[in-house]
Design an enzyme around this catalytic site. Structure first.
Site, PDB file in Angstrom:
ATOM      1  N   GLY A  52       8.852 -73.393 -67.808  1.00 54.51           N
ATOM      2  CA  GLY A  52       7.408 -73.304 -67.968  1.00 54.51           C
ATOM      3  C   GLY A  52       6.820 -72.080 -67.290  1.00 54.51           C
ATOM      4  CB  SER A  53       3.395 -71.481 -66.068  1.00 53.50           C
ATOM      5  OG  SER A  53       2.823 -71.776 -67.323  1.00 53.50           O
ATOM      6  CB  THR A  54       8.016 -71.754 -62.509  1.00 55.27           C
ATOM      7  OG1 THR A  54       9.082 -71.913 -63.459  1.00 55.27           O
ATOM      8  CG2 THR A  54       7.382 -73.111 -62.220  1.00 55.27           C
ATOM      9  CG  LEU A  55      10.720 -68.528 -65.554  1.00 54.92           C
ATOM     10  CD1 LEU A  55      11.719 -68.292 -66.688  1.00 54.92           C
ATOM     11  CD2 LEU A  55      11.393 -68.262 -64.214  1.00 54.92           C
TER      12      LEU A  55
END
Length: 617
Positions: free
Chosen positions: A325-328
């Site tokens: 998800g948006s952790t990257l």
């Protein structure tokens, strides 16, 4: 009157007797000659051969298994130990009726069918005078029951020994692993001489990874035995060398806090020191009791664990592969800066969706009406999908994939444990090889927000968080802090393994992606501000993530309340603290937890609080 005839011919009898004596003498001489020849053959010609056989019949070499090394946490708390145990043994030559004995023991001690089957298999190749284990790890009640009835069971006895025990049980099962009885496959690959007399071997986790160090070296003793093979006395003894004691980087207190923070939710937490790669806590929930496997887990119990829908045997921290998800998004943003695709202060209007040129398909933002005018800071702080759709379209999958690979995305971290999976970093080449299909531009957009084919393990996410904390310096995560010397005192510290750093052309690029991570936690518009960052007494840098489990159509809306639990989004969070002097990097995954900001971030905050406020001097 007729003459008298002689009754005996003494002369003839003498000759006959003499002939017999001579014949008998010749036979005796021949027999003695044969005996002499045979003795010469045995004692002279074949002396060496029969001397060896005689010595082997008189002296026997017996293996002495080594004590297994202990495992400690970083503060000296015992995580794996060797406890005194008792087992029931049967000497076959002293038992009149084996089946009757087994039947009566089953009634007395409630023997499992699997225990009896294992006992019968163990009888193969054993001599009648050798004791064969029947029931392992007797309880106090079983010991008492047998002691009272011992006189009824000739040939059955209780033997003392040691067995592996894990005092913290479920809390460390997926880290320490466990030992179990050596099976046929393991017997085929190990050096049987080194494992002579040993019945157990590391099966999982640290117990298996460091088996060579924990096992030690077998000793031996020469014993004199009689014709029946019974030991008379010990002639010579070389004691075994105990296995090395391991000190892990884990802190069992932080491990307990992390486990409690998940509060029964399925998921994983990894906390590590970004300065040296030491893993401080590694939790996978739900979990299991490793002590069940040491003496052979009952088939019914194993089936219950294996068929459990929550999969307690599955190590989510190392083997679980999830869309990150948006952790990257910080990595994608850094790639855009490095390749000149964006400037940190460049503004764009982020509506509720994005469309590619000459394409009517809408790639939607998680926020229905979008985020308005955003730059890189706001895009990370509020986690704008549309901003990263636009950036990745101009960046392209080739440059994006290559840059994310520098952080170890799609590669196993190489942690010193078992069962780690590598995740997946999609690229044109990967898709062509795996699916025989070309890469489509829309897939680049989906990959930029950590969805689609992209997969990562919680351990990889913790490693990425560590790399961000150290501004590109990579270090391999590891569980071993050191080994104790032979005196049990001196600690031989394991050196950290630093990897090739992530380098960028301008140092300020790091500030331009790390400062927004602080805003995620400490600004009111940050995705984790209200749930985890608002009242923090120290600065935290973090990023929330929410990854879809199933796809939605263009016009469909995700309604968590109406979605089955197992289809809800995964909640994720990565971060480090203190932001200006990182000492802990954390990754949290909550399966089907929903919002990363609402669910995963508070879990990470509890772990950080304990480490920063309670543990750090």
């Amino acid at each position: 009157m007729s003459s008298r005839q002689p009754i005996k011919n003494h002369h003839q009898e003498q000759r006959l007797f003499l002939a017999r004596i001579i014949t008998l003498g010749v036979i005796i001489v021949l027999l003695f000659g044969l005996v002499g020849v045979r003795l010469t053959q045995l004692q002279v010609i074949n002396h060496s051969h029969f001397s060896t056989l005689s010595q082997n019949n008189r002296v026997r070499l017996e293996a002495l298994p080594p004590p297994r090394g202990l495992i400690y946490d970083r503060n000296g708390v015992v995580l794996a130990e060797n406890r005194p145990t008792y087992q029931l043994e049967v000497t076959l030559e002293q038992v009149d009726n084996l089946q009757d004995t087994l039947d009566r023991l089953s009634a007395l001690l409630d023997l499992e069918p699997a225990e009896i089957d294992r006992f019968r298999r163990s009888l193969r190749g054993k001599r009648p005078f050798q004791a064969v284990p029947l029931k392992l790890n007797l309880t106090d009640e079983e010991l008492a029951n047998f002691a009272v009835n011992r006189h009824l069971f000739p040939g059955v006895d209780v033997q003392a020994g040691v067995a592996r025990h894990y005092p913290h049980g479920e809390a460390l099962a997926h880290v320490i692993g466990y030992v179990g009885r050596i099976d046929e496959r393991e017997l085929a690959r190990i050096d049987t001489r080194r494992y002579a007399g040993t019945t157990h071997i590391g099966k999982l986790g640290v117990e298996r990874y460091y088996e060579d160090h924990l096992h030690g070296h077998v000793g031996f003793q020469k014993v004199e035995v009689n014709a029946q093979g019974r030991t008379l006395r010990v002639l010579e003894r070389e004691p075994p060398v105990p296995g090395r004691d391991l000190v892990l980087s884990l802190d069992v207190r932080l491990q307990a806090v992390a486990q409690e923070a998940l509060d029964g939710m399925a998921g994983a937490i990894v906390a590590m020191d970004p300065r040296n790669g030491e893993v401080l806590a590694m939790v996978s929930m739900p979990t299991f009791d490793p002590n069940l496997f040491v003496h052979g887990i009952p088939a019914r119990t194993f089936q219950e664990l294996r068929n459990n829908r929550r999969q307690p045997l599955f190590n989510r921290a190392l083997s679980g592969q999830y869309p990150p998800g948006s952790t990257l998004k910080m990595l994608v943003g850094l790639a855009g800066l490095e390749h000149g695709v964006i400037r940190a202060d460049r503004m764009m209007f982020a509506a509720g969706y994005y469309t590619l040129p000459n394409d009517t398909r809408r790639y939607r933002d998680w926020r229905r009406h979008g985020h308005g005018w955003v730059d890189l800071d706001k895009a990370i702080t509020q986690s704008s999908d549309v901003y990263f759709y636009d950036m990745s379209f101009r960046l392209g999958i080739d440059r994006m994939s290559e840059f994310l690979g520098r952080f170890g995305v799609g590669e196993a971290t190489g942690i010193d444990s078992t069962g780690e999976r590598r995740g997946l970093l999609p690229s044109r080449e990967w898709k062509r090889a795996a699916q025989g299909m070309p890469w489509f531009p829309g897939e680049t957009l989906i990959a930029s927000i950590g969805q689609g084919y992209m997969l990562a393990t919680p351990m990889q996410l913790a490693s990425i968080s560590s790399t961000l904390a150290m501004r590109g310096q990579r270090v391999r995560p590891h569980l071993l802090r050191g080994m104790l010397g032979e005196d049990g005192e001196e600690l031989h510290v394991a050196e950290p393994e630093f990897l090739a750093p992530v380098q960028v052309s301008r140092a300020e690029f790091w500030d331009q992606v790390l400062t927004p991570m602080e805003h995620v936690m400490h600004r009111p518009n940050g995705t984790a501000y209200h749930s985890a960052g608002r009242d923090a007494p120290y600065r935290i840098a973090g990023k929330t993530g929410t990854s879809q489990v199933f796809g939605l159509g263009q016009d469909e809306e995700y309604d968590e309340a109406s979605v089955a639990k197992h289809l809800r989004d995964h909640a994720l969070f990565i971060g480090f603290a203190p932001a200006d002097d990182p000492r802990i990097a954390v990754a949290v995954l909550v399966e089907n937890g929903g919002s990363g900001g609402r669910v995963a971030a508070p879990v990470a905050r509890k772990v950080m609080d304990y480490f920063i406020l309670e543990m750090t001097p």
